[in-house]
Motif scaffolding. Structure first.
Motif, PDB file in Angstrom:
ATOM      1  N   ILE A   1       0.825  -1.147   0.032  1.00 33.98           N
ATOM      2  CA  ILE A   1       0.019  -0.003  -0.036  1.00 33.98           C
ATOM      3  C   ILE A   1       0.807   1.174   0.121  1.00 33.98           C
ATOM      4  O   ILE A   1       0.690   2.034  -0.726  1.00 33.98           O
ATOM      5  CB  ILE A   1      -1.055   0.048   1.232  1.00 33.98           C
ATOM      6  N   LYS A   2       1.994   1.296   0.931  1.00 28.74           N
ATOM      7  CA  LYS A   2       2.795   2.289   0.721  1.00 28.74           C
ATOM      8  C   LYS A   2       3.517   2.644  -0.482  1.00 28.74           C
ATOM      9  O   LYS A   2       3.795   3.738  -0.818  1.00 28.74           O
ATOM     10  CB  LYS A   2       3.831   2.260   2.002  1.00 28.74           C
TER      11      LYS A   2
ATOM     12  N   LEU B   1      -7.102   7.850  -1.825  1.00 35.05           N
ATOM     13  CA  LEU B   1      -7.032   6.781  -0.675  1.00 35.05           C
ATOM     14  C   LEU B   1      -8.271   6.034  -0.805  1.00 35.05           C
ATOM     15  O   LEU B   1      -8.397   4.861  -0.640  1.00 35.05           O
ATOM     16  CB  LEU B   1      -7.021   7.760   0.569  1.00 35.05           C
ATOM     17  N   PHE B   2      -9.463   6.810  -0.861  1.00 35.46           N
ATOM     18  CA  PHE B   2     -10.720   5.947  -0.818  1.00 35.46           C
ATOM     19  C   PHE B   2     -10.834   4.891  -1.942  1.00 35.46           C
ATOM     20  O   PHE B   2     -11.344   3.706  -2.161  1.00 35.46           O
ATOM     21  CB  PHE B   2     -12.127   6.999  -0.889  1.00 35.46           C
TER      22      PHE B   2
ATOM     23  N   LEU C   1       0.822   6.268   4.470  1.00 34.67           N
ATOM     24  CA  LEU C   1       1.370   6.776   3.275  1.00 34.67           C
ATOM     25  C   LEU C   1       2.223   8.116   3.413  1.00 34.67           C
ATOM     26  O   LEU C   1       2.779   8.549   2.640  1.00 34.67           O
ATOM     27  CB  LEU C   1       0.097   7.092   2.545  1.00 34.67           C
ATOM     28  N   ASN C   2       2.326   8.654   4.805  1.00 35.99           N
ATOM     29  CA  ASN C   2       2.951   9.628   4.857  1.00 35.99           C
ATOM     30  C   ASN C   2       4.112   9.668   6.025  1.00 35.99           C
ATOM     31  O   ASN C   2       4.641  10.529   6.429  1.00 35.99           O
ATOM     32  CB  ASN C   2       2.096  11.066   5.301  1.00 35.99           C
TER      33      ASN C   2
ATOM     34  N   VAL D   1       5.179   4.062  11.871  1.00 42.48           N
ATOM     35  CA  VAL D   1       3.639   3.832  12.112  1.00 42.48           C
ATOM     36  C   VAL D   1       3.391   2.577  12.741  1.00 42.48           C
ATOM     37  O   VAL D   1       2.367   2.349  13.729  1.00 42.48           O
ATOM     38  CB  VAL D   1       2.976   4.336  10.925  1.00 42.48           C
ATOM     39  N   THR D   2       4.042   1.475  12.396  1.00 43.26           N
ATOM     40  CA  THR D   2       3.833   0.070  12.970  1.00 43.26           C
ATOM     41  C   THR D   2       4.308   0.214  14.342  1.00 43.26           C
ATOM     42  O   THR D   2       3.618  -0.532  15.297  1.00 43.26           O
ATOM     43  CB  THR D   2       4.830  -0.913  12.141  1.00 43.26           C
TER      44      THR D   2
END
Length: 296
Positions: free
Chosen positions: A25-26, A34-35, A90-91, A97-98
Motif C-alpha cells: 500500500i505504501k 485513498l478511498f 502513506l505519509n 507507524v507500525t
C-alpha cells in the motif's frame, strides 16, 4: 512440531502478511486516491473471502441481534481505523507507524478497565503508563518529527481499541469468518461511497499488481490470525505478534531506505517489553486465556 511452535509460526506468518500488505500500500505512493485504493483492495479481499468460503472456517449469518450490534460497532471502528492508519502509512515511515500500533495490547487493557470494568492490577497499570511513555518517545510531541500524521496514527490506535472492545463482547458462537466478511464488506461499501467525491484515476499494471498483492496478503493475515487461535497456548503465542515490528523495520529499511532514530527504537523497545509483560500478567490473572476474534 509442538502446538506452541506451530502457533508461533502462524502468528509470525500473520504479522508478516499484514506488514507486506502495508508495504505494498505504501509503495503506491499516493498515486491512487485513498478511498479508491481502500475500495479496490476491499473489493478484491471480499471476493477472495467469498471464493475461499469454508476453507478459512465456518461462515453464516445466523447471528443474534445482540451480536449484530457489536459487529456494527466493530465495522464502524474498522472503517475509521482503515482511513486513519492508511493515511498515516502513506505519509510516515513504515517502522514508525507500525511501532505506534504496538501499543494496542496496552490501550485495550486500559480501555477494558475503564469501560468494561475489568480488573487491572497495579503491575499492569504501571506497564501501561510506561508503555505510553514509550509511545511518546516514538511520536515525539513538540519535535520536528511530530505532525498531523502522527495524530492520525494515534487515532487509528483509538479506533482499533474500540474495535477490539466490541470484539470482546461477541458471543463465542459467532464465526470468525462471518465477522471478517462483514467487516471487509463494510469497509468496501464505505470507501466506495466516499470515493465518489473525488475523480478516479486509471490503474496502471504496476498499481493493479500492488493492490492485488495487498488484497492477497490481507487475506493471508486474516487466515493465519484465525488459525493461530486454534493451536498452542495463547500466553506463549501472543507475544510473537511483535515480530510485525521487526518486519516493518526491515522492510522500511530495504524498500524505502527508512531507519528510525535511536529515540524511536528505544520507545519501540519499551512498548514491546511492556506489552509482553501485560500479556503475561493477563494470562496469570485469567488462566483460561480465552481467545477473542480479531482480524488484526
Amino acid at each position: 512440531m509442538s502446538p506452541n511452535m506451530i502457533g508461533a509460526l502462524l502468528m509470525m506468518a500473520s504479522m508478516a502478511s499484514f506488514t507486506l500488505n502495508d508495504t505494498l500500500i505504501k509503495l503506491t505512493g499516493g498515486a491512487v486516491p485513498l478511498f479508491q485504493l481502500i475500495f479496490l483492495r476491499g473489493l478484491l479481499t471480499t471476493a477472495l473471502i467469498l471464493v475461499s468460503k469454508g476453507r478459512l472456517g465456518p461462515m453464516h449469518l445466523n447471528v443474534a441481534k445482540y451480536d449484530w450490534g457489536f459487529i456494527a460497532l466493530r465495522c464502524g471502528a474498522e472503517i475509521g481505523a482503515a482511513y486513519f492508519f492508511l493515511s498515516a502509512l502513506l505519509n510516515m515511515p513504515l517502522g514508525n507507524v507500525t511501532a505506534i500500533l504496538q501499543v494496542l495490547p496496552l490501550s485495550v487493557t486500559l480501555a477494558s478497565a475503564l469501560v468494561l470494568r475489568e480488573a487491572v492490577g497495579w503491575r499492569r497499570m504501571s506497564a501501561i503508563l510506561i508503555g505510553f511513555c514509550g509511545v511518546m518517545m516514538i511520536v515525539k510531541p513538540g519535535a520536528d518529527g511530530f505532525n498531523i500524521w502522527s495524530i492520525y496514527a494515534l487515532i487509528a490506535v483509538v479506533c482499533v481499541t474500540v474495535r477490539d472492545l466490541a470484539t470482546r463482547q461477541l458471543s463465542k458462537g459467532v464465526p470468525s469468518m462471518t465477522v471478517t466478511l462483514v467487516t471487509a464488506s463494510s469497509i468496501t461499501i464505505a470507501a466506495g461511497l466516499a470515493s465518489l467525491s473525488d475523480p478516479w484515476v486509471p490503474i496502471t499494471r504496476d498499481l493493479g499488481l500492488m493492490i492485488a498483492g495487498a488484497s492477497v496478503f490481507v487475506l493471508g493475515g486474516y487466515f493465519f490470525s484465525i488459525q493461530v487461535m486454534r493451536v498452542g497456548d495463547v500466553s506463549f503465542v501472543a507475544p510473537f505478534r511483535y515480530t510485525g515490528l521487526i518486519w516493518a523495520l526491515l522492510l522500511g529499511w530495504f524498500v524505502f531506505g527508512d531507519w528510525p532514530g535511536w529515540l524511536t527504537l528505544t520507545g519501540a523497545f519499551i512498548v514491546v517489553a511492556t506489552g509482553i509483560f501485560t500479556l503475561y500478567r493477563e494470562r496469570k490473572v485469567s488462566p483460561s486465556g480465552e481467545p477473542r476474534v480479531s482480524t488484526r
